[in-house]
Design a protein around this motif. Structure first.
Motif, PDB file in Angstrom:
ATOM      1  N   ASN A 189       0.669  -1.219  -0.052  1.00 41.55           N
ATOM      2  CA  ASN A 189      -0.050  -0.100   0.044  1.00 41.55           C
ATOM      3  C   ASN A 189       0.796   1.293   0.144  1.00 41.55           C
ATOM      4  OD1 ASN A 189      -2.440  -1.478   0.061  1.00 41.55           O
ATOM      5  ND2 ASN A 189      -2.732  -1.201   2.281  1.00 41.55           N
ATOM      6  N   ILE A 190       1.913   1.436   0.833  1.00 42.31           N
ATOM      7  CA  ILE A 190       2.858   2.612   0.807  1.00 42.31           C
ATOM      8  C   ILE A 190       3.506   2.758  -0.261  1.00 42.31           C
ATOM      9  CG2 ILE A 190       4.855   3.624   2.213  1.00 42.31           C
ATOM     10  CD1 ILE A 190       3.684   2.218   4.532  1.00 42.31           C
ATOM     11  N   SER A 191       3.994   1.593  -0.927  1.00 40.50           N
ATOM     12  CA  SER A 191       4.785   1.575  -2.209  1.00 40.50           C
ATOM     13  C   SER A 191       3.818   2.140  -3.363  1.00 40.50           C
ATOM     14  CB  SER A 191       5.348   0.321  -2.686  1.00 40.50           C
ATOM     15  OG  SER A 191       4.544  -0.775  -2.919  1.00 40.50           O
ATOM     16  N   ASN A 192       2.592   1.644  -3.289  1.00 36.29           N
ATOM     17  CA  ASN A 192       1.916   2.295  -4.406  1.00 36.29           C
ATOM     18  C   ASN A 192       0.833   3.340  -3.949  1.00 36.29           C
ATOM     19  OD1 ASN A 192       1.990   0.212  -6.618  1.00 36.29           O
ATOM     20  ND2 ASN A 192       1.517  -1.139  -5.016  1.00 36.29           N
ATOM     21  N   ALA A 193       1.207   4.235  -3.092  1.00 39.71           N
ATOM     22  CA  ALA A 193       0.415   5.507  -2.660  1.00 39.71           C
ATOM     23  C   ALA A 193      -0.100   6.415  -3.797  1.00 39.71           C
ATOM     24  CB  ALA A 193       0.930   6.119  -1.329  1.00 39.71           C
ATOM     25  N   ASP A 194       1.130   6.683  -4.567  1.00 42.69           N
ATOM     26  CA  ASP A 194       1.199   7.705  -5.637  1.00 42.69           C
ATOM     27  C   ASP A 194       0.566   6.884  -7.160  1.00 42.69           C
ATOM     28  OD1 ASP A 194       1.582   9.963  -3.918  1.00 42.69           O
ATOM     29  OD2 ASP A 194       3.823   9.219  -4.345  1.00 42.69           O
ATOM     30  N   THR A 195       0.223   5.705  -7.039  1.00 41.48           N
ATOM     31  CA  THR A 195      -0.216   4.913  -8.377  1.00 41.48           C
ATOM     32  C   THR A 195      -1.862   5.192  -8.733  1.00 41.48           C
ATOM     33  OG1 THR A 195       1.190   3.146  -7.702  1.00 41.48           O
ATOM     34  CG2 THR A 195      -0.489   2.577  -9.506  1.00 41.48           C
ATOM     35  N   PRO A 196      -1.794   5.870  -9.708  1.00 40.38           N
ATOM     36  CA  PRO A 196      -3.324   6.249  -9.911  1.00 40.38           C
ATOM     37  C   PRO A 196      -4.297   5.181 -10.208  1.00 40.38           C
ATOM     38  CG  PRO A 196      -1.707   7.298 -11.402  1.00 40.38           C
ATOM     39  CD  PRO A 196      -1.158   6.510 -10.850  1.00 40.38           C
ATOM     40  N   GLY A 197      -5.316   5.128  -9.470  1.00 39.16           N
ATOM     41  CA  GLY A 197      -6.211   4.344  -9.375  1.00 39.16           C
ATOM     42  C   GLY A 197      -6.137   2.831  -8.552  1.00 39.16           C
ATOM     43  N   TYR A 198      -4.999   3.068  -7.846  1.00 39.37           N
ATOM     44  CA  TYR A 198      -4.663   1.979  -6.651  1.00 39.37           C
ATOM     45  C   TYR A 198      -5.650   2.085  -5.557  1.00 39.37           C
ATOM     46  CZ  TYR A 198      -2.020  -1.006  -3.574  1.00 39.37           C
ATOM     47  OH  TYR A 198      -1.838  -2.105  -2.732  1.00 39.37           O
ATOM     48  N   ASP A 227      -8.802  13.228 -17.376  1.00 37.57           N
ATOM     49  CA  ASP A 227     -10.287  13.495 -18.550  1.00 37.57           C
ATOM     50  C   ASP A 227     -10.116  14.922 -18.895  1.00 37.57           C
ATOM     51  OD1 ASP A 227     -11.118  15.037 -16.171  1.00 37.57           O
ATOM     52  OD2 ASP A 227     -12.412  13.368 -15.332  1.00 37.57           O
ATOM     53  N   ALA A 228     -11.467  15.099 -19.517  1.00 36.27           N
ATOM     54  CA  ALA A 228     -11.894  16.690 -20.235  1.00 36.27           C
ATOM     55  C   ALA A 228     -11.618  17.658 -19.184  1.00 36.27           C
ATOM     56  CB  ALA A 228     -13.099  16.402 -20.936  1.00 36.27           C
ATOM     57  N   SER A 229     -12.094  17.637 -17.809  1.00 39.44           N
ATOM     58  CA  SER A 229     -12.046  18.317 -16.884  1.00 39.44           C
ATOM     59  C   SER A 229     -10.560  18.602 -16.370  1.00 39.44           C
ATOM     60  CB  SER A 229     -12.965  17.965 -15.794  1.00 39.44           C
ATOM     61  OG  SER A 229     -12.647  17.069 -15.043  1.00 39.44           O
ATOM     62  N   GLY A 230      -9.755  17.623 -16.636  1.00 38.94           N
ATOM     63  CA  GLY A 230      -8.437  17.843 -16.106  1.00 38.94           C
ATOM     64  C   GLY A 230      -8.037  16.820 -14.925  1.00 38.94           C
ATOM     65  N   HIS A 231      -8.940  16.122 -14.548  1.00 36.05           N
ATOM     66  CA  HIS A 231      -8.952  15.485 -13.227  1.00 36.05           C
ATOM     67  C   HIS A 231      -8.757  13.937 -13.572  1.00 36.05           C
ATOM     68  CE1 HIS A 231     -11.199  18.778 -11.577  1.00 36.05           C
ATOM     69  NE2 HIS A 231     -10.723  18.548 -10.627  1.00 36.05           N
ATOM     70  N   TYR A 232      -8.019  13.258 -12.570  1.00 35.04           N
ATOM     71  CA  TYR A 232      -7.843  11.698 -12.753  1.00 35.04           C
ATOM     72  C   TYR A 232      -7.886  11.267 -11.290  1.00 35.04           C
ATOM     73  CZ  TYR A 232      -3.056  12.287 -11.378  1.00 35.04           C
ATOM     74  OH  TYR A 232      -1.763  12.550 -10.684  1.00 35.04           O
ATOM     75  N   ASP A 233      -8.349   9.910 -11.260  1.00 34.71           N
ATOM     76  CA  ASP A 233      -8.477   9.005  -9.972  1.00 34.71           C
ATOM     77  C   ASP A 233      -6.839   8.694  -9.421  1.00 34.71           C
ATOM     78  OD1 ASP A 233     -11.211   9.274  -9.982  1.00 34.71           O
ATOM     79  OD2 ASP A 233     -11.492   7.268 -10.913  1.00 34.71           O
ATOM     80  N   GLY A 234      -6.971   9.199  -8.122  1.00 32.94           N
ATOM     81  CA  GLY A 234      -5.495   8.758  -7.369  1.00 32.94           C
ATOM     82  C   GLY A 234      -5.811   7.754  -6.616  1.00 32.94           C
ATOM     83  N   SER A 235      -5.024   7.300  -5.673  1.00 33.84           N
ATOM     84  CA  SER A 235      -5.382   6.478  -4.846  1.00 33.84           C
ATOM     85  C   SER A 235      -6.130   6.521  -3.468  1.00 33.84           C
ATOM     86  CB  SER A 235      -3.721   5.804  -4.668  1.00 33.84           C
ATOM     87  OG  SER A 235      -3.339   6.344  -3.544  1.00 33.84           O
ATOM     88  N   ASN A 236      -6.565   5.516  -2.821  1.00 35.09           N
ATOM     89  CA  ASN A 236      -7.128   5.956  -1.498  1.00 35.09           C
ATOM     90  C   ASN A 236      -6.548   5.511  -0.478  1.00 35.09           C
ATOM     91  OD1 ASN A 236      -7.468   2.964  -1.852  1.00 35.09           O
ATOM     92  ND2 ASN A 236      -9.462   2.865  -1.403  1.00 35.09           N
ATOM     93  N   VAL A 237      -4.865   5.480  -0.745  1.00 33.89           N
ATOM     94  CA  VAL A 237      -3.943   5.055   0.540  1.00 33.89           C
ATOM     95  C   VAL A 237      -3.803   6.330   1.355  1.00 33.89           C
ATOM     96  CG1 VAL A 237      -1.855   4.136   0.884  1.00 33.89           C
ATOM     97  CG2 VAL A 237      -2.965   3.365  -0.915  1.00 33.89           C
ATOM     98  N   GLU A 287      -1.300   3.853   7.006  1.00 29.72           N
ATOM     99  CA  GLU A 287      -0.381   2.812   6.852  1.00 29.72           C
ATOM    100  C   GLU A 287       0.643   2.610   7.822  1.00 29.72           C
ATOM    101  OE1 GLU A 287      -1.489   0.449   4.638  1.00 29.72           O
ATOM    102  OE2 GLU A 287      -3.251   1.567   4.149  1.00 29.72           O
ATOM    103  N   ILE A 288       1.249   4.024   8.270  1.00 37.71           N
ATOM    104  CA  ILE A 288       2.326   3.625   8.954  1.00 37.71           C
ATOM    105  C   ILE A 288       1.900   3.201  10.528  1.00 37.71           C
ATOM    106  CG2 ILE A 288       3.880   5.305  10.052  1.00 37.71           C
ATOM    107  CD1 ILE A 288       4.189   6.907   7.588  1.00 37.71           C
ATOM    108  N   ALA A 289       0.780   3.545  10.930  1.00 36.93           N
ATOM    109  CA  ALA A 289       0.100   3.188  12.076  1.00 36.93           C
ATOM    110  C   ALA A 289       0.023   1.680  12.044  1.00 36.93           C
ATOM    111  CB  ALA A 289      -1.048   3.956  12.453  1.00 36.93           C
ATOM    112  N   ASP A 290      -0.540   1.180  10.972  1.00 35.34           N
ATOM    113  CA  ASP A 290      -0.864  -0.129  10.839  1.00 35.34           C
ATOM    114  C   ASP A 290       0.453  -1.115  10.669  1.00 35.34           C
ATOM    115  OD1 ASP A 290      -3.562  -0.043  10.663  1.00 35.34           O
ATOM    116  OD2 ASP A 290      -3.718  -0.222   8.644  1.00 35.34           O
ATOM    117  N   ALA A 291       1.494  -0.481   9.967  1.00 35.42           N
ATOM    118  CA  ALA A 291       2.902  -0.876  10.297  1.00 35.42           C
ATOM    119  C   ALA A 291       3.394  -1.220  11.556  1.00 35.42           C
ATOM    120  CB  ALA A 291       3.607  -0.249   9.223  1.00 35.42           C
ATOM    121  N   ARG A 292       3.388  -0.136  12.120  1.00 37.05           N
ATOM    122  CA  ARG A 292       3.814  -0.094  13.445  1.00 37.05           C
ATOM    123  C   ARG A 292       3.181  -1.197  14.413  1.00 37.05           C
ATOM    124  NH1 ARG A 292       5.598   5.482  15.877  1.00 37.05           N
ATOM    125  NH2 ARG A 292       6.776   5.136  14.123  1.00 37.05           N
ATOM    126  N   GLU A 293       1.825  -0.984  14.434  1.00 39.44           N
ATOM    127  CA  GLU A 293       0.994  -2.182  15.081  1.00 39.44           C
ATOM    128  C   GLU A 293       1.457  -3.562  14.578  1.00 39.44           C
ATOM    129  OE1 GLU A 293      -3.553  -3.471  15.854  1.00 39.44           O
ATOM    130  OE2 GLU A 293      -3.076  -1.653  14.559  1.00 39.44           O
TER     131      GLU A 293
END
Length: 130
Positions: free
Chosen positions: A28-37, A81-91, A96-102
């Motif tokens: 999840n952390i490594s794909n935080a900037d992957t569009p649509g992840y 898209d035509a409006s200049g937006h795209y879907d990022g990730s929901n990470v 994620e850092i709190a989950d990793a620490r736990e």
């Protein structure tokens, strides 16, 4: 199965489950900037089996987080898209850092339990040899 073996089995299963959890958190952390992840989550389940499996845990199915993807405005991005937006990730990196620490702390606690059971078993064997 002896009580020492059962305790080793329980802690070993928890170690495997937490390692699986850490692997998905790192993905999840490594794909935080992957569009649509979509963020991956894993739950724990009681292991199925005979009386030997009592208390053991396994990592359940991997599920995708269905929360909304962030909309990012970047008209120059190839996925915009035509409006200049795209879907990022929901990470969310803080989650994620709190989950990793736990998961890390749970892993360390189970490792300590495994080591204690191993040391007690070894001490018992030394006593029986005398």
């Amino acid at each position: 199965m002896s009580e020492f073996s059962k305790s080793l089995s329980v802690s070993a299963s928890a170690l495997r489950a937490q390692a699986t959890r850490l692997r998905h958190v790192s993905e999840n952390i490594s794909n935080a900037d992957t569009p649509g992840y979509r963020r991956k989550t894993v739950s724990f389940e009681t292991a199925r089996g005979g009386s030997d499996a009592a208390g053991t845990v396994t990592a359940g199915r991997v599920r995708l987080d269905r929360s909304a993807l962030t909309r990012i405005y970047d008209p120059g991005h190839p996925m915009a898209d035509a409006s200049g937006h795209y879907d990022g990730s929901n990470v969310d990196l803080m989650i994620e850092i709190a989950d990793a620490r736990e998961a890390q702390r749970s892993y360390e606690a189970n490792l300590k339990m495994f080591d204690q059971a191993r040391q007690m078993s070894s001490s018992l064997m030394d006593l029986l040899r005398k």
